[in-house]
Design a protein around this motif. Structure first.
Motif, mmCIF file in Angstrom:
data_model
loop_
_atom_site.group_PDB
_atom_site.id
_atom_site.type_symbol
_atom_site.label_atom_id
_atom_site.label_comp_id
_atom_site.label_asym_id
_atom_site.label_seq_id
_atom_site.Cartn_x
_atom_site.Cartn_y
_atom_site.Cartn_z
ATOM 1 N N GLU A 1 0.834 -1.195 0.000
ATOM 2 C CA GLU A 1 0.000 0.000 0.000
ATOM 3 C C GLU A 1 0.871 1.247 0.000
ATOM 4 O OE1 GLU A 1 -2.314 -0.416 3.506
ATOM 5 O OE2 GLU A 1 -3.355 -2.239 2.813
ATOM 6 N N GLU A 2 0.330 2.339 -0.505
ATOM 7 C CA GLU A 2 1.045 3.606 -0.507
ATOM 8 C C GLU A 2 1.080 4.195 0.900
ATOM 9 O OE1 GLU A 2 2.706 5.196 -2.931
ATOM 10 O OE2 GLU A 2 2.351 3.451 -4.211
ATOM 11 N N PRO A 3 2.196 4.800 1.304
ATOM 12 C CA PRO A 3 2.247 5.467 2.619
ATOM 13 C C PRO A 3 1.242 6.612 2.670
ATOM 14 C CG PRO A 3 4.445 5.257 1.650
ATOM 15 C CD PRO A 3 3.464 4.915 0.567
ATOM 16 N N GLU A 4 0.766 6.907 3.862
ATOM 17 C CA GLU A 4 -0.167 8.009 4.045
ATOM 18 C C GLU A 4 0.558 9.213 4.616
ATOM 19 O OE1 GLU A 4 -3.352 6.699 6.506
ATOM 20 O OE2 GLU A 4 -4.069 5.181 5.077
ATOM 21 N N ARG B 1 9.502 3.373 5.593
ATOM 22 C CA ARG B 1 8.309 3.499 6.423
ATOM 23 C C ARG B 1 8.262 2.311 7.379
ATOM 24 N NH1 ARG B 1 3.139 1.442 2.942
ATOM 25 N NH2 ARG B 1 2.116 2.342 4.756
ATOM 26 N N THR C 1 10.681 3.273 0.806
ATOM 27 C CA THR C 1 9.745 4.027 -0.026
ATOM 28 C C THR C 1 10.469 4.829 -1.097
ATOM 29 O OG1 THR C 1 9.766 5.918 1.497
ATOM 30 C CG2 THR C 1 8.079 4.237 1.845
ATOM 31 N N GLU C 2 11.708 5.231 -0.820
ATOM 32 C CA GLU C 2 12.545 5.940 -1.783
ATOM 33 C C GLU C 2 14.001 5.527 -1.567
ATOM 34 O OE1 GLU C 2 12.072 10.228 -2.094
ATOM 35 O OE2 GLU C 2 10.109 10.085 -1.126
ATOM 36 N N TYR D 1 6.102 11.365 6.666
ATOM 37 C CA TYR D 1 5.966 11.243 5.211
ATOM 38 C C TYR D 1 5.196 12.430 4.660
ATOM 39 C CZ TYR D 1 4.848 9.148 0.679
ATOM 40 O OH TYR D 1 4.712 8.892 -0.670
#
Length: 280
Positions: free
Chosen positions: A72-75, A93, A246-247, A280
């Motif tokens: 899932e994408e981070p919020e 994350r 995440t990056e 984030y």
């Protein structure tokens, strides 16, 4: 390697009652031992199905409640760590709900500057990069709590490429300060063949009348992620995954590609300059 035998190995690995970690005298992950364990399971299990206990069935069934947060994408507002290294920046994350002790340990150590100036002491290209030992030997380091702590494994967190996980010695309750990031880009032909076969078995019960299906332990999203993007599925259940890059996977790849000696230690130090905890 048939999917059914890989599945049976996963059941044992993820079972809180039958789990035994693999490792060595130093805090590290062990690609060879994990692969050999899977091969031994193949030869012993053959084409036979294992009878699962009620406790194992209940444990496997729990994946239905967790989802797959790594995919899932981070919020906005999520806690992340910015790991500044001599080769670039990596952002990760965390999954505090599923691995609360490991996350608290990393955040606590990072907040104290514990990782600042620490090298990546073990690097294996197309496997993982490992750090977190202030001695730089692979045999040191202490947890935020002052004593080692145990595993936190769940079928909802896997060793996908980019997974952040705790290294251990193989002994019970041996998580300390060391961590690794999975860099492996290809799971290999055996796992690819088995997971491709698994796509056609999603609606099959793992044991007749159990109400637990292949899709509950190996959802399509898990199979796709491993096949398309890589990872180290043979480590699932043996080490605590508690975060995800995440990056900065290009930086992870660059670190993994450096020249190393016979002990998998970079011949020129790759250093963590700082770890900053932010949002984030």
């Amino acid at each position: 390697m048939k999917f059914k035998t890989i599945f049976l190995a996963a059941v044992v690995a993820f079972s809180a009652l039958t789990f035994t970690a693999c490792g060595s005298s130093e805090s590290q992950t062990d690609e060879t031992e994990q692969t050999e364990t899977a091969d031994e399971t193949d030869s012993e299990a053959g084409e036979e199905s294992a009878e699962l206990t009620d406790e194992e069935l209940e444990y496997i069934n729990s994946i239905k409640n967790y989802g797959l947060p790594q995919l899932e994408e981070p919020e906005a507002g999520e806690t992340i760590a910015v790991i500044d290294t001599t080769m670039g920046t990596i952002k990760v994350r965390f999954f505090e709900d599923l691995a609360p002790v490991a996350v608290q340990n990393f955040l606590g150590l990072a907040g104290e500057g514990y990782y600042d100036g620490v090298i990546f002491h073990r690097v294996i290209n197309d496997f993982m990069i490992q750090s977190g030992d202030p001695t730089g030997t692979g045999a040191g380091g202490e947890s935020y709590f002052g004593e080692d702590f145990g595993l936190e494994t769940t079928p909802s967190l896997r060793h996908f490429r980019g997974a952040l996980a705790m290294a251990n010695t193989g002994a019970e309750n041996s998580n300390g300060s060391q961590f690794y990031i999975v860099q492996q880009t290809d799971i290999g032909d055996d796992y690819k063949a088995a997971y491709t076969e698994a796509f056609d078995m999603q609606d099959e019960e793992i044991e007749e009348g159990s109400g637990i299906y292949m899709s509950d332990i190996y959802p399509t999203e898990v199979l796709n992620e491993y096949i398309e993007n890589g990872g180290a599925p043979y480590l699932d259940g043996s080490y605590t995954v508690f975060g995800q890059v995440t990056e900065g996977m290009d930086v992870v790849d660059a670190i993994a590609a450096v020249e190393t000696d016979e002990n998998d230690k970079p011949t020129e130090d790759v250093i963590i300059n700082s770890v900053t905890i932010t949002e984030y």
